[in-house]
Design an enzyme around this catalytic site. Structure first.
Site, PDB file in Angstrom:
ATOM      1  N   GLU A 450      37.716  34.123  42.375  1.00  0.00           N
ATOM      2  CA  GLU A 450      36.772  33.778  43.456  1.00  0.00           C
ATOM      3  C   GLU A 450      35.511  34.637  43.432  1.00  0.00           C
ATOM      4  O   GLU A 450      35.270  35.430  44.341  1.00  0.00           O
ATOM      5  CB  GLU A 450      37.469  33.885  44.814  1.00  0.00           C
ATOM      6  CG  GLU A 450      38.623  32.906  44.976  1.00  0.00           C
ATOM      7  CD  GLU A 450      39.239  32.936  46.375  1.00  0.00           C
ATOM      8  OE1 GLU A 450      38.821  33.767  47.200  1.00  0.00           O
ATOM      9  OE2 GLU A 450      40.137  32.109  46.631  1.00  0.00           O
ATOM     10  N   GLU A 525      45.467  28.767  42.886  1.00  0.00           N
ATOM     11  CA  GLU A 525      45.836  29.242  44.225  1.00  0.00           C
ATOM     12  C   GLU A 525      45.749  28.069  45.183  1.00  0.00           C
ATOM     13  O   GLU A 525      44.760  27.326  45.187  1.00  0.00           O
ATOM     14  CB  GLU A 525      44.904  30.373  44.660  1.00  0.00           C
ATOM     15  CG  GLU A 525      45.267  31.007  45.998  1.00  0.00           C
ATOM     16  CD  GLU A 525      44.392  32.208  46.300  1.00  0.00           C
ATOM     17  OE1 GLU A 525      44.114  32.985  45.349  1.00  0.00           O
ATOM     18  OE2 GLU A 525      43.974  32.370  47.459  1.00  0.00           O
TER      19      GLU A 525
END
Length: 959
Positions: A450, A525
């Site tokens: 991220e 995720e």
């Protein structure tokens, strides 16, 4: 329900975002609570490096920084810049006699109270700065060997001194620190002092990271030419001609001249039989490294898989003049992996859906200092869910996790911590790949998680360099990046990785696949659902969230919806649930007084939530499962409608209440089956069918008031090695021995034959200490983590609570092989640094001293260094400063010279305290009077007969 990330980031209280609600499901345990205990020790990880021994014991710890006053004079400044002259707690002779004795792994943050003003991401626990020291002795036989220190993990930034010289800096809590001790080493009676300053105010993550030497430490002794650390690469390859094992061995030398050696490799099958071997000669230059390469044929090996994790061993040896001087044993597995853009992940040419979880590395009671046996226990809980994959979020894991993953059949995504291709950080990535590239469990390398730059040209260039570094070291596994957006930006990193990782954005799976049909993809995720284990309903005021799997973060989805999006799409290789376990810190969606996450399938103790039942139904294919939520103890709610959820992988499920059928439904293994049932005390039962055959059943019964406690260990035996640990489940029971899921009793513990190293109960809002001897049950459960001693015999744990019958459990501590370990050494004060006067034909004045600023006329010498004979002049003065340790300052003590060559006089603070009347080498002992403050020690030595002289042995100061 969804909660907006923007609202959370803006600090809006969760009570304004979560509606009050419905009854919630507590933990999905069967009536046979908890799981049956084991009667044997878990298998011990095999010895892989016979030249390495444990350095876990014998450490001293000081919490808080120790600030040294800056040098005030020219002479002090001059000395402060020199090797071996570290001041304060980094110095060899620092008085650490009042420091705490600790054994690694050690996380001092786990001992801290929860503080509202501390960092919420780090679990509201103060971290700060701490110091560690250890004394080490090396035999004279170790001279000429390559001596190394290795610290597997220090949280977070660290400076390490060896014998007063800075030997290493570390900028990451997740990378090993390797130190060549050889140039600093002292042998025989001389102490080696290791000092470490740990700065845990530095943060690398937004979760609880702990503080201190929280992984293992090691000392290795190797031949002058030997295998470098992480110096064996032997990951199998499958080619047109079948399987083979290319073996590349990095050889390192500390010797003074080129050396010829032979490198030998043997391939052992699972039974330990040699099935292939090879040898190659190599010449290693002085203080150089060289790679020796050979290939071992493996025509028809047994394959490693999730269901059958078959392992082979490569034994690598270095031979010199026909004798083995170094050896490693590397576990490998033969398996073929690939990611297909249309059909997902393939293992040995068979499609395998990744049923994965993301995990951090902390556990209730112990923080990040998770002992090896507890680490294995945690993996066993995941395996019981049907989980087959682990994402190490977001950093390199403990080496032992991968060792267990190899043996238990997990597939692992190894993940880099810092997104940065600059030299310091690229070295961390390269270290991870070198260390882990032989593990058959590892199937993916993730270079980031991220990152805001993922949709920029700079981000693409950064990934290109990091991916290239990975591929230089390991060309067999694909590279991914866990992206949380920018998938469709004109420039984004998905174009330069092998597998695109999706963090959430499940609504974009189809679009990405349509626009990029040749790019493999996986969920790296997903989910981020909220549950409080054992809760009945959401209560925003008390930060409790229902366990019915109906609440999730705005960016995520429930466990059922997240898996539904993955399992329906063959081109999505699988998913990694956020998270397998709750973890300290990141208390989303709440803040203080909440101190841990709600995301876990399992809570902080590893107790299952309703999510565990849901995942078992979704993931387990080998046998029928059925689970029922909630429990059936609802005093005062008779006649009220209770939502009942059944999870099963069977064809159909039936619900019965007190023997009466409430209907049969086709089982939905992804979404589960729901009933609304008017509560009546008694027995509620779920029955699973395949066709008309019952294949599984479970039930809950209404419990009465708690009348006693029950203790259930994971095992009935422990190794009497002072290392083994296990969790013990604590619960309340009614008069019929039934688990009481609503009990929250305050429990106190005593133990004989072991020690309690941690306590927990899975409550994300509890501020009770996780150390000590007391813990409250939370919704019926708590956990005690016990560590064995070194004495064989019974371990007895007792639990008491007001108003109920106590519980007692016996665990047998049995003999187990001891692992190689460096003995703990009691530190003694020594005098290392001396100033030696020029030679003189006459006896010097004991008060003589170097002139201010004279750093040349009087030599700097260390104890143990002989002074060569000189014709004519025979006298010299040796002068040192001594700051006695506290006990000696208070009581007085003895200064002991192990060996002085020459006739000698010992003077302390201008007073002669001892004589040595003979010239041959021998001891000299004198008394130091009590008194605070530094002392001046002077030795006058007369060398006669043209022999070497001086302080040629250790100088110790004793109480």
């Amino acid at each position: 329900m969804r909660i907006a990330r923007r609202a959370l980031l803006a600090g809006v209280g969760a009570s304004a975002l979560i509606p009050a609600a419905r009854a919630a499901a507590p933990r999905p345990f069967s009536p046979a609570l908890p799981a049956p205990v084991q009667d044997t020790l878990p298998p011990r990880l095999p010895l892989t490096d016979p030249g390495r021994s444990s350095l876990d014991a014998g450490w001293l710890f000081h919490e808080g920084d120790i600030v040294v006053a800056p040098p005030a004079t020219h002479h002090e400044t001059y000395l402060s810049t020199k090797a071996g002259n570290a001041a304060g707690a980094a110095g060899v002779d620092y008085d650490d006699s009042d420091w705490q004795s600790v054994t690694l792994p050690h996380d001092w943050a786990s001992h801290q109270p929860f503080v509202a003003t501390a960092n919420p991401s780090q679990g509201y626990r103060p971290r700060g700065i701490g110091w560690y020291r250890r004394t080490l002795r090396l035999n004279t036989a170790d001279r000429g060997k390559r001596i190394a220190l290795q610290f597997d993990g220090i949280a977070t930034n660290a400076t390490i001194w060896v014998n007063g010289t800075i030997a290493a800096h570390s900028w990451s809590g997740y990378s090993s620190i390797l130190i060549d001790l050889t140039p600093f080493a002292r042998f025989g009676a001389q102490d080696n002092v290791i000092a470490i300053r740990v700065d845990a105010t530095a943060m690398e993550g937004w979760w609880y990271e702990g503080a201190g030497l929280y992984r293992h430490a090691w000392l290795s002794r190797r031949a002058g030419v030997s295998i470098a650390e992480d110096g064996v690469h032997c990951d199998p390859r499958k080619g047109d001609a079948g399987w083979s094992v290319p073996v590349a061995v990095t050889l390192a030398s500390i010797e003074r001249a080129d050396a010829g050696v032979m490198c030998e490799a043997l391939l052992l099958d699972p039974a330990g039989r040699t099935v292939a071997q090879g040898r190659v000669d190599a010449t290693v230059g002085a203080l150089a490294e060289v790679v020796a390469s050979l290939t071992l044929p493996a025509p028809d090996p047994q394959l490693w898989s999730v269901e059958r994790p078959t392992l082979y061993t490569v034994v690598t040896r270095v031979l010199r003049r026909g004798a083995v001087v170094d050896e490693r044993r590397t576990t490998i597995g033969f398996r073929d992996i690939r990611f297909d853009a249309d059909r997902g992940f393939f293992l040995n040419d068979r499609p395998v859906k990744l049923k994965g979880v993301c995990i951090h590395q902390d556990h209730a009671g112990v923080g990040v200092a998770v002992p090896d046996a507890l680490l294995r226990w945690r993996l066993e809980q995941l395996k019981a869910l049907g989980c087959n994959a682990i994402r190490c979020s977001h950093h390199a894991p403990a080496a032992e996790l991968l060792d267990h993953a190899d043996r238990m059949g997990f597939l692992v995504m190894g993940e880099n911590r810092v997104f940065n291709p600059s030299p310091d950080y690229l070295a961390q990535l390269e270290w991870m790949v070198r260390r882990d590239r032989n593990h058959p469990s590892v199937i993916l390398w993730s270079v980031f998680n991220e990152e805001p730059m993922q949709g920029t040209e700079a981000g693409v260039e950064m990934v290109r360099r990091m991916a290239a570094a990975v591929r230089r070291l390991d060309a067999s596994r694909p590279v991914t990046a866990a992206m949380n957006g920018a998938f469709f930006d004109p420039v984004n990193v998905s174009s330069v990785v092998d597998v695109t990782g999706f963090n959430y954005y499940q609504g974009d799976y189809d679009k990405f696949h349509r626009l990029n049909p040749a790019r493999p993809m996986t969920s790296s995720e997903d989910t981020s659902a909220f549950e409080t284990r054992g809760a009945y309903r959401t209560d925003p005021a008390t930060h409790v969230i229902t366990s019915y799997d109906v609440e999730a973060a705005d960016w995520g989805a429930t466990h059922r919806k997240a898996w539904a999006a993955i399992v329906a799409r063959p081109f999505v290789a699988g998913g990694f649930v956020w998270t397998g376990f709750d973890y300290h810190g990141e208390p989303t969606p709440h803040a203080w007084p909440t101190i841990s996450s709600f995301f876990g399938i399992l809570d902080l103790c590893g107790f299952p939530k309703t999510a565990a039942s849901i995942r078992r139904a979704q993931w387990i294919d080998t046998h029928a499962v059925v689970a029922l939520a909630p429990h059936w103890t609802w005093a005062g709610r008779e006649g009220e409608a209770i939502a009942v959820h059944v999870s099963s992988n069977a064809d159909a499920v039936e619900l019965r209440l007190n023997g009466r059928s409430l209907g049969r439904q086709p089982a939905d293994r992804v979404m589960g089956n729901d009933w609304s049932v008017a509560y009546a005390p008694g027995r509620i039962e779920a029955i699973a069918y395949r066709g008309n055959r019952v294949v599984a059943r479970t039930a809950h019964e209404t419990a009465g008031a708690p009348v006693g406690l029950r203790l259930t260990p994971a095992r009935r035996v422990m190794a009497a090695d002072g290392i083994d640990v296990q969790p013990v489940t604590v619960e309340a029971i009614d008069a019929q021995g039934r688990h009481v899921p609503t009990a929250n009793l305050a429990v106190r513990f005593t133990v004989q034959g072991a020690q309690i190293i941690g306590l927990g109960n899975g409550d994300p809002n509890s501020h009770e200490p996780e150390k000590g001897d007391a813990r409250s049950l939370f919704n019926g459960l708590a956990q005690v983590i016990v560590q064995s001693g070194t004495t064989r015999g019974p371990i007895t744990l007792t639990a008491t609570a007001p108003g109920v019958t106590p519980a007692k459990v016996r665990i047998d501590a049995i003999a187990a092989p001891a692992r190689a370990a460096e003995p703990a050494v009691a530190a003694t004060q020594s005098i290392e640094g001396w100033r030696r006067s020029p030679a003189s034909a006459t006896r010097p004045d004991p008060a003589a001293a170097p002139a201010a600023g004279d750093n040349n006329l009087w030599a700097f010498v260390r104890a143990g260094t002989p002074t060569p004979a000189e014709p004519g002049a025979t006298w010299r003065a040796y002068r040192a400063r001594l700051q006695p340790r506290r006990r000696i300052a208070a009581q007085g003590g003895t200064i002991r010279f192990d060996s002085i060559a020459g006739r000698a006089e010992l003077w302390i603070d201008g007073v002669k305290v001892a004589d040595k009347a003979t010239a041959p080498p021998g001891p000299l002992v004198g008394r130091i009077a009590a008194g605070a403050g530094p002392r001046t020690v002077v030795v006058l030595i007369d060398a006669t007969g043209g022999a070497a002289s001086g302080i040629i042995g250790r100088v110790g100061v004793e109480a």
